[in-house]
Write an enzyme that holds these catalytic residues in place. Structure first.
Site, PDB file in Angstrom:
ATOM      1  N   HIS A   1       0.846  -1.187   0.000  1.00  0.00           N
ATOM      2  CA  HIS A   1       0.000   0.000   0.000  1.00  0.00           C
ATOM      3  C   HIS A   1       0.885   1.242   0.000  1.00  0.00           C
ATOM      4  O   HIS A   1       2.088   1.162   0.243  1.00  0.00           O
ATOM      5  CB  HIS A   1      -0.912   0.018   1.240  1.00  0.00           C
ATOM      6  CG  HIS A   1      -0.131   0.113   2.513  1.00  0.00           C
ATOM      7  ND1 HIS A   1       0.372  -0.988   3.165  1.00  0.00           N
ATOM      8  CD2 HIS A   1       0.264   1.192   3.245  1.00  0.00           C
ATOM      9  CE1 HIS A   1       1.041  -0.606   4.241  1.00  0.00           C
ATOM     10  NE2 HIS A   1       0.989   0.711   4.318  1.00  0.00           N
TER      11      HIS A   1
ATOM     12  N   HIS B   1       5.458   5.928  -1.019  1.00  0.00           N
ATOM     13  CA  HIS B   1       6.259   4.735  -1.299  1.00  0.00           C
ATOM     14  C   HIS B   1       5.465   3.487  -0.949  1.00  0.00           C
ATOM     15  O   HIS B   1       4.448   3.563  -0.258  1.00  0.00           O
ATOM     16  CB  HIS B   1       7.554   4.752  -0.484  1.00  0.00           C
ATOM     17  CG  HIS B   1       7.323   4.639   0.992  1.00  0.00           C
ATOM     18  ND1 HIS B   1       6.961   5.710   1.786  1.00  0.00           N
ATOM     19  CD2 HIS B   1       7.356   3.559   1.828  1.00  0.00           C
ATOM     20  CE1 HIS B   1       6.806   5.306   3.034  1.00  0.00           C
ATOM     21  NE2 HIS B   1       7.024   3.998   3.091  1.00  0.00           N
TER      22      HIS B   1
END
Length: 198
Positions: free
Chosen positions: A37, A120
């Site tokens: 995620h 990220h």
């Protein structure tokens, strides 16, 4: 007590490509593919009242869907790397959504995040890494790039794992679309969190 955070999910194709980067680094504890995620805002351990307020605040956000592309691999922790991650190509829509999420949660009392937002996807956490091994791993995979995928919603995740890395559960989802209505639903957080605490 579940630990809450707000994030974007990763498409199946992008997650599959990320999962193929596993291996070749003995010190790595790899994140499961289903737990990839992009964190928008960490909330932490909160009570049910604050969780309900968070859902209501997030549900008021109106933002369009947008394209996301993952690009490049790097490590957090310059002198002593502690995690490997895939970066995200510069994305004004993502930055705007993160700002909306952050402001919405700070308005209901969440403390400001001391860390600068760096979008990220964490791929691995490192245990007693050797810097040269990490550098070698990254140099062979630094040109990673996913196909663009559409972010059509953001979600409120929970986790009982104090170590990090999952498993994560979707507590609520908030649709992203220009014509988004006043409500995307938000009445199930009490039941889901109550069940998680039992």
């Amino acid at each position: 007590m579940p630990r809450l955070f707000v994030a974007l999910e990763i498409s199946r194709d992008a997650a599959l490509r990320l999962s193929m980067l596993k291996g070749g680094l003995p010190c790595a504890r790899w994140i499961d593919q289903e737990n990839y995620h992009i964190t928008l805002r960490f909330i932490g351990d909160v009570d049910a009242r604050f969780a309900d307020e968070a859902v209501a605040a997030l549900d008021r956000i109106e933002a369009p869907a947008f394209e996301v592309q993952l690009a490049g691999l790097d490590a957090f922790g310059s002198r002593k790397p502690h995690s490997i991650y895939a970066g995200v190509s510069p994305n004004p829509a993502l930055e705007a959504l993160q700002g909306d999420v952050d402001r919405a949660l700070r308005r209901i009392g969440l403390a400001p995040d001391p860390k600068k937002f760096t979008p990220h996807v964490t791929l691995a956490r490192l245990r007693q890494p050797k810097s040269e091994e990490v550098a070698r791993y990254l140099s062979g995979r630094g040109d990673f790039r996913s196909e663009p995928f559409r972010a059509s919603r953001f979600v409120l995740f929970s986790s009982k794992d104090s170590v990090g890395g999952g498993p994560y559960l979707v507590e609520e989802a908030f649709e992203l679309m220009p014509e988004r209505g006043a409500s995307s639903g938000g009445g199930t957080i009490r039941e889901s969190i109550a069940a998680a605490w039992r």
